[in-house]
Write a protein that holds these residues in place. Structure first.
Motif, PDB file in Angstrom:
ATOM      1  N   ARG A 297       1.122  -1.431   0.339  1.00 42.75           N
ATOM      2  CA  ARG A 297       0.379   0.384  -0.266  1.00 42.75           C
ATOM      3  C   ARG A 297       0.731   1.501  -0.070  1.00 42.75           C
ATOM      4  NH1 ARG A 297      -5.585   1.275   0.907  1.00 42.75           N
ATOM      5  NH2 ARG A 297      -5.299   2.926   1.730  1.00 42.75           N
TER       6      ARG A 297
ATOM      7  N   LEU B 284      -3.220   3.955  -2.724  1.00 40.62           N
ATOM      8  CA  LEU B 284      -3.561   2.708  -3.130  1.00 40.62           C
ATOM      9  C   LEU B 284      -3.090   1.566  -2.877  1.00 40.62           C
ATOM     10  CD1 LEU B 284      -3.118   4.803  -6.850  1.00 40.62           C
ATOM     11  CD2 LEU B 284      -4.941   5.085  -5.803  1.00 40.62           C
ATOM     12  N   GLU B 285      -3.811   1.186  -3.272  1.00 42.34           N
ATOM     13  CA  GLU B 285      -3.116  -0.901  -2.787  1.00 42.34           C
ATOM     14  C   GLU B 285      -2.327  -0.913  -4.734  1.00 42.34           C
ATOM     15  OE1 GLU B 285      -3.344  -2.676  -0.543  1.00 42.34           O
ATOM     16  OE2 GLU B 285      -4.815  -1.114   0.938  1.00 42.34           O
ATOM     17  N   TRP B 286      -1.211  -1.855  -4.443  1.00 47.13           N
ATOM     18  CA  TRP B 286      -0.570  -1.796  -5.308  1.00 47.13           C
ATOM     19  C   TRP B 286      -0.148  -3.109  -5.435  1.00 47.13           C
ATOM     20  CZ3 TRP B 286       1.746   2.039  -8.562  1.00 47.13           C
ATOM     21  CH2 TRP B 286       0.951   3.613  -8.321  1.00 47.13           C
TER      22      TRP B 286
ATOM     23  N   PHE C 154      -9.095  -0.440 -11.374  1.00 51.99           N
ATOM     24  CA  PHE C 154      -7.202  -0.284 -10.996  1.00 51.99           C
ATOM     25  C   PHE C 154      -6.917  -0.470 -12.867  1.00 51.99           C
ATOM     26  CE2 PHE C 154     -10.212  -4.410 -12.876  1.00 51.99           C
ATOM     27  CZ  PHE C 154      -9.002  -4.266 -14.224  1.00 51.99           C
TER      28      PHE C 154
ATOM     29  N   ALA D  77      -1.724  -0.619  -9.805  1.00 52.02           N
ATOM     30  CA  ALA D  77      -2.727  -0.239  -8.623  1.00 52.02           C
ATOM     31  C   ALA D  77      -3.991  -0.244  -8.406  1.00 52.02           C
ATOM     32  CB  ALA D  77      -2.046   1.604  -9.052  1.00 52.02           C
ATOM     33  N   ALA D  78      -4.581   0.014  -7.415  1.00 52.14           N
ATOM     34  CA  ALA D  78      -5.641  -0.123  -7.497  1.00 52.14           C
ATOM     35  C   ALA D  78      -6.674   0.745  -6.563  1.00 52.14           C
ATOM     36  CB  ALA D  78      -7.247  -1.641  -7.181  1.00 52.14           C
ATOM     37  N   LYS D  79      -8.065   1.045  -6.557  1.00 50.60           N
ATOM     38  CA  LYS D  79      -9.025   2.021  -5.536  1.00 50.60           C
ATOM     39  C   LYS D  79     -10.015   1.603  -5.529  1.00 50.60           C
ATOM     40  CE  LYS D  79      -9.578   6.489  -5.710  1.00 50.60           C
ATOM     41  NZ  LYS D  79      -8.991   7.727  -5.526  1.00 50.60           N
ATOM     42  N   SER D  80     -11.005   2.235  -4.387  1.00 49.93           N
ATOM     43  CA  SER D  80     -12.214   2.339  -4.906  1.00 49.93           C
ATOM     44  C   SER D  80     -12.733   3.761  -4.287  1.00 49.93           C
ATOM     45  CB  SER D  80     -13.202   1.761  -3.226  1.00 49.93           C
ATOM     46  OG  SER D  80     -12.581   0.291  -3.584  1.00 49.93           O
TER      47      SER D  80
END
Length: 242
Positions: free
Chosen positions: A165, A169-171, A222, A207-210
């Motif tokens: 993280r 963002l979540e990577w 993503f 990379a991901a996010k909501s």
């Protein structure tokens, strides 16, 4: 062949439920999931398999066992259509599964002959430590690749992925490679015959996010950059999970 970062270990509950006695009020909870991704391009293990695609999935799981279906349909009529079925088991960080991949463009779905099928059967084993996940995949039947001598290659692929993280963002950083010769991976329309031996097929960063839409609903987004050093391919993919 499915989009790797989007998940594979959910599968076998239906078989288990058929074998288990039905006792009112005593049965364990079964989890089910239904979803779809809209992606700007279909990239799988460093292989370019299509353009804008819709990729639905459904799965059920029970006590670590799971059964799932995944598909891909491109908006371009010439893109490959795909249906994958996976049965698996996961406990702690350990996972094992078998997947039946099927793509159109040849023999119909119910053709399973050794020389007349579009099905590829693959076994997977992996372990997820939380900070690092390692997976190995090997084709053991169906429309597998071959070596230059024409022998079945038992085409294989292994990957190492590290989630983290950063910046809100979540990577996930991932490297995947082909361990030995096969024309199943890294063949190109430009005439490249496939992997001639050990080859790195994919180096990716996702990379991901909501994105919050309402107080009760967020839209997962993503983006992924992928490089294939063997074919010298480079790709950028954006997706939305529905």
């Amino acid at each position: 062949m499915k989009k790797e970062s989007l998940q594979k270990t959910k599968m076998l509950a239906a078989v288990l439920l058929l074998a288990a006695p039905v006792v009112a009020g005593a049965q364990e909870h079964v989890e089910a999931d239904l979803g779809a991704d809209l992606v700007s391009g279909y990239l799988w293990r460093g292989q370019d398999l299509g353009n804008v695609s819709i990729q639905p999935s459904v799965s059920v799981s029970y006590k670590g066992f799971s059964l799932g279906a995944w598909g891909s349909v491109g908006l371009d009529k010439d893109d490959t259509k795909e249906i994958d079925l996976t049965v698996g088991y996961a406990a702690g960080g350990f996972s094992v599964s078998v997947t039946d991949y099927w793509t159109d463009g040849g023999a119909g779905y119910f053709h399973y002959g050794a020389r007349n099928t579009r099905h590829v059967f693959e076994a997977q084993v992996g372990y997820d430590l939380g900070f690092l996940a390692v997976n190995w995949y090997t084709n053991f039947a169906g429309n597998d690749g071959v070596t230059r001598s024409g022998a079945r290659a038992y085409s294989s692929y292994f990957s190492v992925a590290a989630p983290f993280r950063w910046g809100g963002l979540e990577w996930s950083a991932e490297v995947g490679a082909v361990p030995w010769e096969t024309d199943f991976y890294n063949a190109t329309a430009g005439g490249r015959a496939g992997a001639g031996g050990f080859e790195v097929a994919s180096v990716s960063l996702e990379a991901a996010k909501s994105l919050k839409i309402t107080d009760s609903y967020s839209l997962p987004l993503f983006a992924r950059v992928i490089w294939n050093p063997a074919t010298e391919g480079a790709y950028f993919v954006f997706g939305v999970s529905l």
